[in-house]
Design a protein around this motif. Structure first.
Motif, PDB file in Angstrom:
ATOM      1  N   MET A   6      47.029  43.149 126.731  1.00  0.00           N
ATOM      2  CA  MET A   6      46.476  42.040 125.972  1.00  0.00           C
ATOM      3  C   MET A   6      46.926  42.153 124.507  1.00  0.00           C
ATOM      4  O   MET A   6      46.752  43.176 123.865  1.00  0.00           O
ATOM      5  N   ALA A   7      47.478  41.118 123.977  1.00  0.00           N
ATOM      6  CA  ALA A   7      47.955  41.125 122.586  1.00  0.00           C
ATOM      7  C   ALA A   7      46.784  41.017 121.620  1.00  0.00           C
ATOM      8  O   ALA A   7      45.774  40.395 121.917  1.00  0.00           O
ATOM      9  N   ASP A   8      46.955  41.653 120.462  1.00  0.00           N
ATOM     10  CA  ASP A   8      45.938  41.548 119.424  1.00  0.00           C
ATOM     11  C   ASP A   8      45.860  40.110 118.929  1.00  0.00           C
ATOM     12  O   ASP A   8      46.874  39.434 118.792  1.00  0.00           O
ATOM     13  N   ARG A   9      44.657  39.674 118.627  1.00  0.00           N
ATOM     14  CA  ARG A   9      44.452  38.318 118.118  1.00  0.00           C
ATOM     15  C   ARG A   9      44.899  38.202 116.665  1.00  0.00           C
ATOM     16  O   ARG A   9      45.318  37.147 116.219  1.00  0.00           O
ATOM     17  N   PHE A  10      44.782  39.289 115.923  1.00  0.00           N
ATOM     18  CA  PHE A  10      45.092  39.277 114.491  1.00  0.00           C
ATOM     19  C   PHE A  10      46.306  40.151 114.227  1.00  0.00           C
ATOM     20  O   PHE A  10      46.430  41.226 114.787  1.00  0.00           O
ATOM     21  N   SER A  11      47.176  39.688 113.339  1.00  0.00           N
ATOM     22  CA  SER A  11      48.325  40.512 112.974  1.00  0.00           C
ATOM     23  C   SER A  11      47.861  41.683 112.105  1.00  0.00           C
ATOM     24  O   SER A  11      46.860  41.597 111.398  1.00  0.00           O
ATOM     25  N   GLU A  12      48.603  42.776 112.185  1.00  0.00           N
ATOM     26  CA  GLU A  12      48.275  43.996 111.452  1.00  0.00           C
ATOM     27  C   GLU A  12      48.267  43.748 109.945  1.00  0.00           C
ATOM     28  O   GLU A  12      49.108  43.024 109.415  1.00  0.00           O
ATOM     29  N   ILE A  13      47.319  44.349 109.268  1.00  0.00           N
ATOM     30  CA  ILE A  13      47.250  44.300 107.807  1.00  0.00           C
ATOM     31  C   ILE A  13      48.164  45.408 107.293  1.00  0.00           C
ATOM     32  O   ILE A  13      48.045  46.556 107.702  1.00  0.00           O
ATOM     33  N   THR A  14      49.063  45.064 106.385  1.00  0.00           N
ATOM     34  CA  THR A  14      50.123  45.998 106.016  1.00  0.00           C
ATOM     35  C   THR A  14      49.958  46.662 104.658  1.00  0.00           C
ATOM     36  O   THR A  14      50.777  47.492 104.283  1.00  0.00           O
ATOM     37  N   SER A  15      48.906  46.313 103.908  1.00  0.00           N
ATOM     38  CA  SER A  15      48.706  46.963 102.613  1.00  0.00           C
ATOM     39  C   SER A  15      47.231  46.936 102.244  1.00  0.00           C
ATOM     40  O   SER A  15      46.461  46.087 102.720  1.00  0.00           O
ATOM     41  N   ALA A  16      46.852  47.861 101.374  1.00  0.00           N
ATOM     42  CA  ALA A  16      45.474  47.885 100.885  1.00  0.00           C
ATOM     43  C   ALA A  16      45.164  46.627 100.090  1.00  0.00           C
ATOM     44  O   ALA A  16      44.055  46.084 100.182  1.00  0.00           O
ATOM     45  N   GLU A  17      46.139  46.145  99.345  1.00  0.00           N
ATOM     46  CA  GLU A  17      45.932  44.935  98.545  1.00  0.00           C
ATOM     47  C   GLU A  17      45.648  43.730  99.440  1.00  0.00           C
ATOM     48  O   GLU A  17      44.789  42.903  99.132  1.00  0.00           O
ATOM     49  N   GLU A  18      46.366  43.635 100.558  1.00  0.00           N
ATOM     50  CA  GLU A  18      46.123  42.547 101.505  1.00  0.00           C
ATOM     51  C   GLU A  18      44.711  42.668 102.085  1.00  0.00           C
ATOM     52  O   GLU A  18      43.985  41.687 102.202  1.00  0.00           O
ATOM     53  N   PHE A  19      44.301  43.893 102.460  1.00  0.00           N
ATOM     54  CA  PHE A  19      42.970  44.108 103.007  1.00  0.00           C
ATOM     55  C   PHE A  19      41.892  43.701 102.006  1.00  0.00           C
ATOM     56  O   PHE A  19      40.923  43.022 102.366  1.00  0.00           O
ATOM     57  N   VAL A  20      42.041  44.106 100.752  1.00  0.00           N
ATOM     58  CA  VAL A  20      41.054  43.771  99.715  1.00  0.00           C
ATOM     59  C   VAL A  20      40.982  42.256  99.536  1.00  0.00           C
ATOM     60  O   VAL A  20      39.888  41.682  99.489  1.00  0.00           O
ATOM     61  N   ARG A  21      42.137  41.599  99.462  1.00  0.00           N
ATOM     62  CA  ARG A  21      42.151  40.138  99.308  1.00  0.00           C
ATOM     63  C   ARG A  21      41.438  39.464 100.475  1.00  0.00           C
ATOM     64  O   ARG A  21      40.609  38.575 100.275  1.00  0.00           O
ATOM     65  N   LEU A  22      41.736  39.888 101.689  1.00  0.00           N
ATOM     66  CA  LEU A  22      41.102  39.293 102.869  1.00  0.00           C
ATOM     67  C   LEU A  22      39.606  39.596 102.904  1.00  0.00           C
ATOM     68  O   LEU A  22      38.792  38.730 103.232  1.00  0.00           O
ATOM     69  N   GLY A  23      39.246  40.822 102.555  1.00  0.00           N
ATOM     70  CA  GLY A  23      37.844  41.223 102.591  1.00  0.00           C
ATOM     71  C   GLY A  23      36.980  40.535 101.552  1.00  0.00           C
ATOM     72  O   GLY A  23      35.768  40.435 101.711  1.00  0.00           O
ATOM     73  N   GLN A  24      37.591  40.044 100.494  1.00  0.00           N
ATOM     74  CA  GLN A  24      36.851  39.349  99.444  1.00  0.00           C
ATOM     75  C   GLN A  24      36.983  37.831  99.551  1.00  0.00           C
ATOM     76  O   GLN A  24      36.418  37.104  98.736  1.00  0.00           O
ATOM     77  N   SER A  25      37.692  37.381 100.566  1.00  0.00           N
ATOM     78  CA  SER A  25      37.949  35.951 100.727  1.00  0.00           C
ATOM     79  C   SER A  25      36.673  35.204 101.129  1.00  0.00           C
ATOM     80  O   SER A  25      35.836  35.716 101.866  1.00  0.00           O
TER      81      SER A  25
END
Length: 50
Positions: free
Chosen positions: A1-20
């Motif tokens: 089964m394929a992942d629904r979400f693409s992999e997060i590739t940086s801490a900056e991307e994670f922080v941006r998404l987490g604060q969105s």
């Protein structure tokens, strides 16, 4: 089964998404895979987000 979400590739991307205010982006931060180096970057540089 394929992942629904693409992999997060940086801490900056994670922080941006987490604060969105966009529910889809926030959900991705909670459910997407993160490589170990990204986790280590979060722990070292963004402990409030890890």
């Amino acid at each position: 089964m394929a992942d629904r979400f693409s992999e997060i590739t940086s801490a900056e991307e994670f922080v941006r998404l987490g604060q969105s205010e966009d529910p889809a982006e926030y959900d991705r931060s909670a459910r997407a895979a993160l490589p170990l180096p990204v986790w280590w970057d979060l722990v070292r540089n963004h402990p409030d987000m890890s």
